[in-house]
Motif scaffolding. Structure first.
Motif, PDB file in Angstrom:
ATOM      1  N   PHE A  29      -9.544  51.182 -25.658  1.00  0.00           N
ATOM      2  CA  PHE A  29     -10.473  50.794 -26.718  1.00  0.00           C
ATOM      3  C   PHE A  29      -9.853  49.734 -27.627  1.00  0.00           C
ATOM      4  O   PHE A  29     -10.494  48.729 -27.953  1.00  0.00           O
ATOM      5  N   ILE A  30      -8.614  49.970 -28.053  1.00  0.00           N
ATOM      6  CA  ILE A  30      -7.940  49.027 -28.951  1.00  0.00           C
ATOM      7  C   ILE A  30      -7.738  47.684 -28.266  1.00  0.00           C
ATOM      8  O   ILE A  30      -7.970  46.617 -28.858  1.00  0.00           O
ATOM      9  N   PHE A  31      -7.290  47.713 -27.026  1.00  0.00           N
ATOM     10  CA  PHE A  31      -7.010  46.481 -26.294  1.00  0.00           C
ATOM     11  C   PHE A  31      -8.258  45.603 -26.197  1.00  0.00           C
ATOM     12  O   PHE A  31      -8.211  44.392 -26.470  1.00  0.00           O
ATOM     13  N   VAL A  32      -9.369  46.196 -25.819  1.00  0.00           N
ATOM     14  CA  VAL A  32     -10.603  45.422 -25.627  1.00  0.00           C
ATOM     15  C   VAL A  32     -11.192  44.985 -26.967  1.00  0.00           C
ATOM     16  O   VAL A  32     -11.423  43.786 -27.201  1.00  0.00           O
ATOM     17  N   ILE A  33     -11.427  45.953 -27.863  1.00  0.00           N
ATOM     18  CA  ILE A  33     -12.128  45.635 -29.112  1.00  0.00           C
ATOM     19  C   ILE A  33     -11.302  44.710 -29.993  1.00  0.00           C
ATOM     20  O   ILE A  33     -11.821  43.735 -30.555  1.00  0.00           O
ATOM     21  N   GLN A  34     -10.011  44.993 -30.137  1.00  0.00           N
ATOM     22  CA  GLN A  34      -9.185  44.207 -31.052  1.00  0.00           C
ATOM     23  C   GLN A  34      -9.058  42.758 -30.598  1.00  0.00           C
ATOM     24  O   GLN A  34      -9.169  41.839 -31.420  1.00  0.00           O
ATOM     25  N   ASN A  35      -8.849  42.544 -29.303  1.00  0.00           N
ATOM     26  CA  ASN A  35      -8.702  41.174 -28.816  1.00  0.00           C
ATOM     27  C   ASN A  35     -10.016  40.408 -28.838  1.00  0.00           C
ATOM     28  O   ASN A  35     -10.048  39.232 -29.226  1.00  0.00           O
ATOM     29  N   VAL A  36     -11.097  41.061 -28.448  1.00  0.00           N
ATOM     30  CA  VAL A  36     -12.407  40.390 -28.464  1.00  0.00           C
ATOM     31  C   VAL A  36     -12.820  40.061 -29.893  1.00  0.00           C
ATOM     32  O   VAL A  36     -13.268  38.942 -30.187  1.00  0.00           O
ATOM     33  N   ALA A  37     -12.667  41.032 -30.804  1.00  0.00           N
ATOM     34  CA  ALA A  37     -13.041  40.804 -32.199  1.00  0.00           C
ATOM     35  C   ALA A  37     -12.164  39.738 -32.845  1.00  0.00           C
ATOM     36  O   ALA A  37     -12.655  38.872 -33.582  1.00  0.00           O
ATOM     37  N   ALA A  38     -10.855  39.792 -32.588  1.00  0.00           N
ATOM     38  CA  ALA A  38      -9.936  38.808 -33.181  1.00  0.00           C
ATOM     39  C   ALA A  38     -10.235  37.405 -32.671  1.00  0.00           C
ATOM     40  O   ALA A  38     -10.260  36.441 -33.454  1.00  0.00           O
ATOM     41  N   LEU A  39     -10.491  37.261 -31.374  1.00  0.00           N
ATOM     42  CA  LEU A  39     -10.807  35.949 -30.814  1.00  0.00           C
ATOM     43  C   LEU A  39     -12.150  35.450 -31.341  1.00  0.00           C
ATOM     44  O   LEU A  39     -12.297  34.259 -31.663  1.00  0.00           O
ATOM     45  N   GLY A  40     -13.126  36.356 -31.433  1.00  0.00           N
ATOM     46  CA  GLY A  40     -14.437  35.972 -31.965  1.00  0.00           C
ATOM     47  C   GLY A  40     -14.350  35.490 -33.406  1.00  0.00           C
ATOM     48  O   GLY A  40     -14.939  34.466 -33.777  1.00  0.00           O
ATOM     49  N   LEU A  41     -13.601  36.217 -34.229  1.00  0.00           N
ATOM     50  CA  LEU A  41     -13.410  35.800 -35.620  1.00  0.00           C
ATOM     51  C   LEU A  41     -12.673  34.467 -35.703  1.00  0.00           C
ATOM     52  O   LEU A  41     -13.006  33.614 -36.535  1.00  0.00           O
ATOM     53  N   ALA A  42     -11.652  34.298 -34.857  1.00  0.00           N
ATOM     54  CA  ALA A  42     -10.893  33.046 -34.861  1.00  0.00           C
ATOM     55  C   ALA A  42     -11.796  31.863 -34.515  1.00  0.00           C
ATOM     56  O   ALA A  42     -11.731  30.809 -35.170  1.00  0.00           O
ATOM     57  N   LEU A  43     -12.649  32.032 -33.505  1.00  0.00           N
ATOM     58  CA  LEU A  43     -13.572  30.956 -33.133  1.00  0.00           C
ATOM     59  C   LEU A  43     -14.569  30.669 -34.246  1.00  0.00           C
ATOM     60  O   LEU A  43     -14.879  29.513 -34.539  1.00  0.00           O
ATOM     61  N   LEU A  44     -15.055  31.734 -34.877  1.00  0.00           N
ATOM     62  CA  LEU A  44     -16.045  31.581 -35.941  1.00  0.00           C
ATOM     63  C   LEU A  44     -15.440  30.894 -37.162  1.00  0.00           C
ATOM     64  O   LEU A  44     -16.021  29.955 -37.718  1.00  0.00           O
ATOM     65  N   ILE A  45     -14.260  31.345 -37.584  1.00  0.00           N
ATOM     66  CA  ILE A  45     -13.615  30.775 -38.771  1.00  0.00           C
ATOM     67  C   ILE A  45     -13.144  29.353 -38.509  1.00  0.00           C
ATOM     68  O   ILE A  45     -13.222  28.490 -39.387  1.00  0.00           O
ATOM     69  N   GLU A  46     -12.668  29.098 -37.297  1.00  0.00           N
ATOM     70  CA  GLU A  46     -12.178  27.759 -36.966  1.00  0.00           C
ATOM     71  C   GLU A  46     -13.300  26.721 -37.036  1.00  0.00           C
ATOM     72  O   GLU A  46     -13.043  25.538 -37.264  1.00  0.00           O
TER      73      GLU A  46
END
Length: 301
Positions: free
Chosen positions: A87-104
């Motif tokens: 759960f942590i591996f999937v959610i944390q990486n997907v959410a972190a990458l999504g936020l990074a793309l959005l903020i960038e």
């Protein structure tokens, strides 16, 4: 010419010496606090040492056999840890990458959002867990009295079905920002010319992310995947502070099971070391497989 060559050799040797001097303190600490204890744990895992007596007996592989065959609590902790890790591996990486793309993509407010999302990582996970424990046990029950927040009417720590998600919430709240910063650093290294060329060729935003951005940041994905898997398998503090493995042993992770075997139950340090070595080998094997697969993707990219 000979004088110049001699000067180059002297500079090269001094450079090597400086490098050794800088690395030596970290290497000494690594040997003293990681390598030697790991070797010691491996040796003691074949004994019946109780952590107090100077004498102990070698028992061969009986500790390992007991852990796999007779210890239902340890097997359950392994399954729970594996579930938590997925759960942590999937959610944390997907959410972190999504936020990074959005903020960038937000040029003006980039620094503000980067700071806001990274701030939880500056708080100790123990403190975060205690803070959320107060929220789950005091704030949510009060909010649930309002009709709009009735969904919060749960036993967030006392119900085995819900406590797992409570642990996930705290872990994700604290860890997503750190991974997001790594992804953002990698995104800044993606050449704008490549994205513009893909846009001219008619690629939409999703296609640009899949075929241009992700291959270019594969090194960041490797790093974040390694850190996430490593941290998730060895998780201890958030579970200990939030649920202490309860209710019962329903949220007990491997690290907590090892801790209780060594310090809370029968002081079976030899048996606890055997469990620790099993955890070490599991983490080592999975990490090596993960790094090998993603490194190959980096080369292909």
């Amino acid at each position: 010419m000979k004088l110049v060559a001699a000067e180059k050799k002297v500079k090269k040797k001094s450079g090597h010496l400086s490098l050794i001097l800088f690395v030596l303190p970290a290497f000494i600490f690594y040997i003293l606090f990681l390598f030697i204890p790991t070797i010691g744990a491996g040796v003691y895992s074949f004994t019946d040492w109780n952590g107090l007596n100077k004498t102990f007996n070698f028992v061969g592989f009986s500790n390992y056999i007991e852990a796999f065959r007779d210890d239902a609590a340890f097997r359950h902790s392994f399954i729970f840890t594996l579930k938590y890790t997925i759960f942590i591996f999937v959610i944390q990486n997907v959410a972190a990458l999504g936020l990074a793309l959005l903020i960038e993509s937000r040029i003006k407010s980039k620094g503000f959002f980067r700071t806001i999302f990274f701030m939880p990582n500056m708080i100790s996970l123990i403190i975060s867990s205690l803070m959320f424990s107060f929220i789950f046990t005091n704030v949510f029950p009060e909010l649930s009295k309002q009709a709009i927040f009735s969904v919060l009417d749960q036993s967030w720590i006392g119900d085995p079905k819900v406590s797992f998600y409570s642990i996930l919430i705290v872990s994700l709240w604290q860890g997503i920002g750190y991974m997001m910063v790594i992804y953002m650093a990698a995104l800044q290294g993606v050449p704008k010319q490549l994205k513009e060329a893909a846009m001219i060729d008619g690629a939409n935003a999703f296609q640009r992310i899949i075929h241009v951005v992700l291959p270019m940041i594969m090194h960041a994905i490797t790093i974040c995947s390694f850190l996430t898997l490593n941290g998730a398998f060895k998780v201890f503090d958030v579970v200990y502070a939030l649920t202490q493995g309860g209710p019962g042993t329903s949220t007990q992770v491997m690290a907590l099971n090892i801790y209780e075997e060594a310090f809370s139950n029968n002081f079976r340090f030899g048996y606890a070391n055997a469990k620790a070595m099993i955890l070490f080998l599991v983490v080592l094997i999975i990490t090596l497989i993960q790094v090998r697969i993603l490194k190959r993707k980096e080369v292909e990219a």
